[in-house]
Design a protein around this motif. Structure first.
Motif, short mmCIF file in Angstrom:
data_model
loop_
_atom_site.label_atom_id
_atom_site.label_comp_id
_atom_site.label_asym_id
_atom_site.label_seq_id
_atom_site.Cartn_x
_atom_site.Cartn_y
_atom_site.Cartn_z
N UNK A 1 -11.11 -1.22 -4.93
CA UNK A 1 -10.62 0.16 -4.79
C UNK A 1 -10.56 0.44 -3.16
N UNK A 2 -9.11 0.30 -2.61
CA UNK A 2 -9.41 0.41 -1.31
C UNK A 2 -8.41 1.52 -0.49
N UNK A 3 -7.99 2.30 -1.30
CA UNK A 3 -7.42 3.77 -0.74
C UNK A 3 -8.52 4.76 -0.89
N UNK A 4 -8.70 5.53 0.15
CA UNK A 4 -9.64 6.66 -0.02
C UNK A 4 -9.14 7.87 0.81
N UNK A 5 -9.71 9.06 0.36
CA UNK A 5 -9.48 10.23 1.42
C UNK A 5 -10.87 10.75 1.75
N UNK A 6 -10.73 10.89 3.04
CA UNK A 6 -12.13 11.31 3.52
C UNK A 6 -12.03 12.80 3.84
N UNK A 7 -13.06 13.65 3.21
CA UNK A 7 -13.03 15.16 3.55
C UNK A 7 -14.39 15.52 3.70
N UNK A 8 -14.47 16.71 4.16
CA UNK A 8 -15.69 17.48 4.50
C UNK A 8 -16.48 17.78 3.12
N UNK B 1 0.99 -1.06 0.00
CA UNK B 1 0.04 0.06 -0.12
C UNK B 1 0.83 1.30 -0.15
N UNK B 2 0.25 2.46 -0.12
CA UNK B 2 1.05 3.56 -0.18
C UNK B 2 1.78 3.73 1.26
#
Length: 632
Positions: free
Chosen positions: A427-434, A331-332
Motif C-alpha cells: 500500500x503506497x498511497x497515503x494522506x498525511x493529516x494532523x 499512480x494517481x
C-alpha cells in the motif's frame, strides 16, 4: 601549569567522567525529581559524585547542569533558579576535584529530538540564559550534549561564539546511524559545526560502545577533522524488579576505549549507566596510549572499511520498487495529469461488521474509481484499522487503497512501524493529516500524541523513500510512498491557507486533497489561488444526506462550511428525498470543479456508497467516457 583545554587535546587523550543522573538513581534518588536542584539541596552528594569520578581517573568533569535551563526546570517550578543552580554546579565541580581537571559546563538539548515541542525563539532564549550564566563562571569549556538535531546544536553554538571564545564540545545523541534526526549526514553536520566554531565533535547517550563505535567509524576519515569525543551508555537498560540496570561491564568499556582512541577520539568517558568503575577501567586502558600527533583522525579501521563495504552491498537503491508493485498501472499522480481521476472515501466501520463496507468497496470498484481512501479515526472517533481494511480492499477487489495517516494516534515509533507495515502490504498511497484532538472524540480520556506535525510526517515519510528510517538508520530498501496533504479552503483568508499548503509541498507532498467544498465560486477561487502550484489538487465534494446532516456539518464539524444557498435547498429534507437533493447539489459542484481540476475527491456519507457511485458515473459521463481508459 595546566594546559589550555585546546592544547591539552592536541597533546593527550583525556578521560571523561561518567553518568550523573543514573548514578544518583543508583544511589537511591528517585526518578521524577530535578537532579540539578540537588546542587542547592544536597551539594555534598554532588561533590562526592564528582570526586569519585576524579579519583577514578577522569580529567574532564561535567557540571551537574545538563537540564538546568528554564524550560526543563519549569517542570519542577524552578525556572527562577537557573542562575543559582548553574553557578552552584560549577562551584561544586571545581571544589570537588584537583587543579589538573578541566571543568566543562554541561548544556543539554531543550527539544530532545521533539522538533515541535518548543518554539525556536524560546529555545534560543533559554539556551542563551544558561550559556551566559556558565560563561560568567570559571569553567574551562562548555559541552553541548545529547543534541538530536543539527539545527538546535548550531543555534547553541552560535550563541556561545557571539559571547566568547571558550572551548566547546558538541555531542549528538545517536544510535549508530549515519544522520542526525533532522536529516544531515554526520560528516555534513560535523563540517557545519567546525565552520561555526566547534572545538570537539562527537557522540553521547542513546547507544552503548558498539553503537557509538559505528558512528565514529563513519566520520573517522573526514578531511580536516576536529578532535572527537565519545561518551557511550553502559549498554541498553533493562527493567528488573522495579529498577533500571545496565549490562555493559567496566572491562568492556576498557576494550572499546582503545578502539575509540584508534579512531581519533581525544575525550572518552561514559553516559547513562556508567559508574566510577567504568571510568577507572577506561583510564587504566588508556594509560600510556600514544596517539599519532600528526593526524590521529586519518585512521579508519578495517572494521570501518568493512562497514562501508557492507552498506554499499546493502544499497537501498536495490529494491526501490518496494512491495507496491502489484499496481503496474500509473499512480494517481500520473493519472490525474492525463485525465479526470476519482478518489472516493469510504469510512471504516465503528463496529466489527465489515460486510457493508466491503459491499461499498466492490460497488465502487465496479464504478471504476481510481482509488478508495479510508480515514484514520476521523473526528477522533474509534473505527476499524484502515490498514487492515486497505489490505482487504486491495486483495479482494483489486482497488487501490489510499490510507490516511493521522499524527494524533501514534508516536514516532508507532508511525514508522505503521508505514513499514503499509510498505510490506504493498500500500503506497497515503494522506498525511494532523487528526482531530482525542478529547473531542468518543474516548475523551485518551491522549493525543502529536509527536509530529503534518509537515514533519510528510517529510519523514518521504525520508523512508530514501531508505532512511526516522532515526536515521538505513532500511536496506527504499519505500515508494506517494504522500498527499490535506487542504482546508473553507477559511476567511484563503491566501494564508495556500501559504501553509506551499510549506507542505516544500516538505514533500505529492498531491493535495481538500476538505469538502459546497460553493462553486469558492472552487473558482481555489483554482486561481493554487494554479501556480506544482502538484495536483483533488477537490473534495461530499453529497449531503439530509437537511439535518447539512446543519450539523456547517455548525459542528471543523473545516466544513456550507453556503446559505445549499443549506436553504436542503432545508428539512430527509430520507431518499434528502439524498437525492444532496446528489443533485454535488453534481452541480462537479460541473464547476471539472472545468478547473482533473482531481475529484468524493466522500461517502454514512456508508451510502450508492450516492458516490452515482457521482462517479456522473464524472465519467461528463468526461465523455463511460469507463476510464485505465482501470484497476
Amino acid at each position: 601549569m595546566k594546559l589550555d583545554l585546546r592544547e591539552a587535546l592536541r597533546q593527550h587523550i583525556l578521560v571523561g567522567d561518567g553518568a550523573m543522573g543514573t548514578y544518583l538513581y543508583q544511589m537511591g534518588f528517585p526518578v521524577g525529581i530535578s537532579y540539578e536542584e540537588l546542587n542547592l539541596l544536597q551539594p555534598d552528594v554532588i561533590m562526592d559524585v564528582h570526586r569519585r569520578y576524579y579519583e577514578a581517573g577522569a580529567r574532564i568533569i561535567e557540571t551537574n547542569t545538563f537540564s538546568a535551563n528554564r524550560e526543563k526546570l519549569s517542570k519542577y517550578g524552578l525556572e527562577q533558579d537557573v542562575e543559582a543552580i548553574n553557578v552552584a554546579g560549577v562551584e561544586l565541580a571545581r571544589k570537588a576535584v584537583g587543579h589538573d581537571a578541566y571543568i566543562v559546563g554541561a548544556i543539554g538539548s531543550i527539544r530532545a529530538g521533539k522538533r515541535k515541542n518548543v518554539r525556536t525563539t524560546k529555545v534560543k532564549e533559554d539556551l542563551r540564559q544558561q550559556i551566559e550564566v556558565l560563561l560568567g563562571t570559571d569553567v574551562d569549556g562548555l559541552m553541548l550534549e545529547s543534541f538530536y538535531d543539527l539545527e538546535e546544536m548550531l543555534l547553541a553554538l552560535k550563541v556561545i561564539r557571539k559571547l566568547g571564545d571558550i572551548p566547546v564540545i558538541c555531542q549528538f545523541a545517536t544510535e549508530g546511524t549515519g544522520t542526525t534526526h533532522d536529516g544531515f549526514s554526520l560528516q555534513e553536520a560535523f563540517a557545519k559545526l567546525q565552520q561555526a566554531g566547534a572545538d570537539v565533535v562527537g557522540f553521547n547517550c542513546r547507544s552503548g560502545p558498539n553503537g557509538l563505535l559505528r558512528s565514529l567509524e563513519r566520520v573517522a576519515g573526514m578531511d580536516a577533522p576536529l578532535p572527537f569525543s565519545v561518551f557511550p551508555n553502559a549498554g541498553t537498560p533493562d527493567y528488573v524488579d522495579g529498577r533500571f540496570t545496565y549490562a555493559a561491564t567496566p572491562q568492556y568499556f576498557a576494550e572499546t576505549s582503545l578502539k575509540f582512541a584508534d579512531l581519533g577520539a581525544r575525550i572518552i568517558g561514559g553516559c547513562c549507566g556508567t559508574t566510577p568503575e567504568h571510568v577507572a577501567a577506561i583510564a587504566e586502558a588508556l594509560q600510556g596510549y600514544q596517539p599519532d600527533a600528526t593526524r590521529v583522525d586519518l585512521l579508519q579501521s578495517s572494521e570501518a572499511k568493512a562497514a562501508v563495504v557492507s552498506e554499499a552491498a546493502a544499497d537501498p537503491q536495490q529494491g526501490a520498487a518496494g512491495q507496491g508493485a502489484d499496481f503496474a498501472e500509473p499512480s494517481i499522480i500520473d493519472l490525474v495529469k492525463q485525465r479526470h481521476t476519482v478518489i472516493v472515501e469510504l469510512d471504516p466501520p465503528r463496529d466489527l461488521d465489515i460486510e457493508r463496507f466491503m459491499q461499498g468497496a466492490r460497488a465502487l470498484k465496479d464504478a471504476h474509481v481510481d482509488a478508495l481512501t479510508m480515514a484514520d479515526n476521523s473526528l477522533a472517533v474509534t473505527r476499524m484499522s484502515n490498514l487492515a481494511l486497505g489490505y482487504l480492499v486491495k486483495e479482494q477487489t483489486g482497488l487501490r487503497p489510499l490510507i490516511h495517516i493521522a499524527c494524533r494516534d501514534r508516536n514516532m515509533i508507532g508511525t514508522q512501524s505503521h508505514m513499514m507495515g503499509l510498505h510490506a502490504l504493498g500500500i503506497d498511497h497515503v494522506l498525511a493529516v494532523t487528526g482531530d484532538p482525542a478529547r473531542f472524540g468518543d474516548l475523551p480520556g485518551s491522549s493525543s500524541v502529536y509527536d509530529l506535525t503534518s509537515f514533519e510526517i510528510i517529510r519523514m515519510i518521504k525520508q523512508l523513500n530514501e531508505g532512511i528510517a526516522f532515526s536515521g538508520k538505513t532500511l536496506k530498501k527504499k519505500a515508494d510512498f506517494i504522500v498527499g496533504a490535506a487542504f482546508n479552503p473553507n477559511v476567511k483568508y484563503l491566501e494564508k491557507a495556500v501559504q501553509r499548503l506551499e510549506r507542505k509541498i516544500e516538505a514533500g507532498a505529492d498531491y493535495i486533497m481538500t476538505q469538502p467544498v459546497y460553493n462553486a465560486e469558492l472552487i473558482e477561487k481555489i483554482h486561481e489561488a493554487t494554479k501556480h502550484l506544482s502538484i495536483p489538487i483533488f477537490i473534495g465534494i461530499m453529497p449531503l444526506a439530509s437537511g439535518g446532516n447539512a446543519t450539523y456539518l456547517h455548525n459542528e464539524v471543523p473545516g466544513i462550511q456550507l453556503s446559505d444557498e445549499v443549506r436553504r435547498r436542503m432545508g428539512d429534507l430527509k430520507g431518499e428525498e434528502g439524498r437525492a437533493a444532496g446528489v443533485q447539489i454535488a453534481k452541480e459542484l462537479l460541473d464547476t470543479a471539472m472545468k478547473y481540476f482533473n482531481g475529484i475527491y468524493l466522500m461517502t456519507p454514512f456508508l451510502s456508497y450508492d450516492m458516490t457511485v452515482q457521482l462517479t458515473n456522473y464524472v465519467w459521463e461528463k468526461a465523455g467516457r463511460s469507463i476510464p481508459t485505465c482501470t484497476h
